[in-house]
Design an enzyme around this catalytic site. Structure first.
Site, PDB file in Angstrom:
ATOM      1  CE  LYS A  70      -3.158  -1.357  -0.737  1.00 43.98           C
ATOM      2  NZ  LYS A  70      -3.334  -2.214  -1.961  1.00 43.98           N
ATOM      3  CG  HIS A 134       5.287  -6.569  -0.264  1.00 47.33           C
ATOM      4  ND1 HIS A 134       5.328  -5.332  -0.837  1.00 47.33           N
ATOM      5  CD2 HIS A 134       4.079  -7.106  -0.613  1.00 47.33           C
ATOM      6  CE1 HIS A 134       4.208  -5.110  -1.507  1.00 47.33           C
ATOM      7  NE2 HIS A 134       3.439  -6.173  -1.386  1.00 47.33           N
ATOM      8  NE  ARG A 157       0.083   6.607  -0.058  1.00 46.71           N
ATOM      9  CZ  ARG A 157      -1.089   6.129  -0.438  1.00 46.71           C
ATOM     10  NH1 ARG A 157      -1.290   4.819  -0.470  1.00 46.71           N
ATOM     11  NH2 ARG A 157      -2.065   6.934  -0.781  1.00 46.71           N
TER      12      ARG A 157
HETATM   13  P1  A3P Z   1      -5.084   4.489  -1.685  1.00 47.90           P
HETATM   14  O1  A3P Z   1      -5.700   3.295  -1.032  1.00 47.90           O
HETATM   15  O2  A3P Z   1      -4.650   5.528  -0.699  1.00 47.90           O
HETATM   16  O3  A3P Z   1      -5.912   5.051  -2.776  1.00 47.90           O
HETATM   17  P2  A3P Z   1       0.010  -0.649  -3.523  1.00 47.90           P
HETATM   18  O4  A3P Z   1       0.086  -0.586  -4.995  1.00 47.90           O
HETATM   19  O5  A3P Z   1       1.371  -0.658  -2.857  1.00 47.90           O
HETATM   20  O6  A3P Z   1      -0.861  -1.737  -3.067  1.00 47.90           O
HETATM   21  O7  A3P Z   1      -0.602   0.728  -3.032  1.00 47.90           O
HETATM   22  C1  A3P Z   1      -1.947   1.013  -3.330  1.00 47.90           C
HETATM   23  C2  A3P Z   1      -2.167   2.498  -3.175  1.00 47.90           C
HETATM   24  O8  A3P Z   1      -1.600   3.171  -4.318  1.00 47.90           O
HETATM   25  C3  A3P Z   1      -3.632   2.824  -3.175  1.00 47.90           C
HETATM   26  O9  A3P Z   1      -3.725   4.011  -2.377  1.00 47.90           O
HETATM   27  C4  A3P Z   1      -3.890   3.093  -4.638  1.00 47.90           C
HETATM   28  O10 A3P Z   1      -5.054   3.826  -4.897  1.00 47.90           O
HETATM   29  C5  A3P Z   1      -2.640   3.868  -5.003  1.00 47.90           C
HETATM   30  N1  A3P Z   1      -2.359   3.827  -6.451  1.00 47.90           N
HETATM   31  C6  A3P Z   1      -2.538   2.814  -7.304  1.00 47.90           C
HETATM   32  N2  A3P Z   1      -2.174   3.173  -8.543  1.00 47.90           N
HETATM   33  C7  A3P Z   1      -1.758   4.453  -8.473  1.00 47.90           C
HETATM   34  C8  A3P Z   1      -1.289   5.395  -9.434  1.00 47.90           C
HETATM   35  N3  A3P Z   1      -1.183   5.082 -10.713  1.00 47.90           N
HETATM   36  N4  A3P Z   1      -0.965   6.627  -8.998  1.00 47.90           N
HETATM   37  C9  A3P Z   1      -1.083   6.967  -7.692  1.00 47.90           C
HETATM   38  N5  A3P Z   1      -1.538   6.124  -6.739  1.00 47.90           N
HETATM   39  C10 A3P Z   1      -1.871   4.878  -7.116  1.00 47.90           C
END
Ligand code: A3P
Length: 331
Positions: A70, A134, A157
């Site tokens: 995330k 991870h 983040r």
């Molecule tokens: P939110 O839940 O705050 O919206 P991961 O990819 O590590 O699982 O992280 C997921 C987070 O990255 C989610 O955050 C998701 O919406 C966001 N995310 C996914 N694709 C993205 C993109 N292209 N640009 C910015 N954020 C993105």
């Protein structure tokens, strides 16, 4: 699963051994987490790690995308894939228009756990291989960290947004027969460090320190910086990975094309990311609707979810843990 000898690093736990001697903590989904060498892993994650430590042979050209869940993994996968392969694919029929980023850059440990490392050579992925993980830096096998020619890109983040994002994500995946998992409970576990591959702060610090020691090997990126200046981020990625953008490419708008292709709105609205499903490992039943990887994609959603008290406590832990490291977070 086949038995195999533990590596010196693996503390006498092999893929076949059970994890019953390890401390356990409450799981975010149905399973518990186990604490292994200071980090919290799911039982399956632990087996994946043992497999990785014992069997993975990196290639000198491998590129590893490392992150905590995330923190922006999906976005980073898309950006790196598009940057490294930009001469192979046109933007009008780009693979990312029809393929979820997780299928362009598989999770290394999950695939290896399928007992078929040759998969990585069979999946048609050209050199360099793009693989993600991870696993905390301290638990990676020497074959990955001592080999100076493999490169890592790490994304981190603001932990408040990571907590909120993770809670939403896992609430979506939580089996319906289980009782609800309130944010307060997730918050408490997160603060205690009991979170997949956490404690959050230890994971970040491990890669941060390694990036200071080996800056040519580990690029350390912040989600919030990428949001603010995606062009700068993509150019840094190209430079670091050995695929710098030429002046002509910059004039032709190639960096802008990559940023647009990989931006949240574009990826989220693609058919593949609205309706298809991602399998985390080849044979496993662990499937996630692609749409769950794209929730809000903003900085600071924690302001809508966390109480003033929660914010104060989490910021306090972050300051305390990171104060000497020079790492900063948005508030
Ligand atoms: P939110 O839940 O705050 O919206 P991961 O990819 O590590 O699982 O992280 C997921 C987070 O990255 C989610 O955050 C998701 O919406 C966001 N995310 C996914 N694709 C993205 C993109 N292209 N640009 C910015 N954020 C993105």
């Amino acid at each position: 699963m086949a038995a195999f000898a533990p590596s010196p690093q693996s503390n006498n736990i092999s893929g076949e051994q059970n994890d019953s001697n390890l401390p356990t903590g409450r799981g975010w989904m149905s399973e518990h987490l186990v604490q292994y060498q200071g980090f919290w892993l799911s039982p399956k994650g632990l087996k994946n790690l043992m497999w990785l430590q014992d069997h993975f042979n990196p290639r000198p050209t491998d590129i590893f995308l490392a992150s905590l869940p995330k923190t922006g993994t999906t976005w980073l996968k898309a950006l790196v894939f598009a940057t490294v392969n930009r001469t192979r694919h046109g933007f009008s029929d780009h693979p990312l228009l029809t393929t979820n980023p997780h299928d362009c850059c598989p999770f290394l440990d999950a695939y290896l756990h399928e007992n078929d490392p040759s998969f990585l050579d069979q999946n048609g992925s050209p050199t360099p291989r793009l693989l993600s993980t991870h696993v905390p830096y301290a638990l990676l096998p020497d074959s990955m960290t001592v080999n100076r020619s493999c490169r890592f890109v790490y994304i981190y983040r603001d932990p408040k947004d990571v907590l909120v994002s993770k809670w939403h994500f896992l609430s979506n995946l939580r089996p319906k027969e289980l009782p609800p998992f309130p944010l307060e409970e997730a918050f408490e576990l997160f603060c205690q460090g009991i979170s997949h591959y956490g404690p959050y702060w230890d994971h970040v610090l491990g890669f941060w320190k390694a990036s200071l020691e080996f800056p040519e090997k580990i690029l350390f990126l912040k989600y919030e910086d990428l949001k603010e200046e995606p062009f700068v981020g993509v150019k840094r990625l190209g430079e670091f990975l050995g695929y710098p953008f030429s002046l002509q490419e910059e004039r032709d708008g190639v960096v802008e094309d990559i940023v647009k292709l990989c931006c949240f709105e574009n990826l989220r609205n693609l058919e593949v990311n609205r309706t298809s499903v991602h399998k985390f490992s080849r044979d496993s039943m662990c499937m996630v609707d692609n749409r769950h990887f794209f929730r809000k994609g903003i900085v600071g959603d924690w302001k809508n979810c966390l109480t003033a008290e929660m914010i104060k406590r989490l910021d306090g832990i972050t300051s305390h843990k990171l104060i000497a490291s020079g790492l900063l977070f948005h508030n």
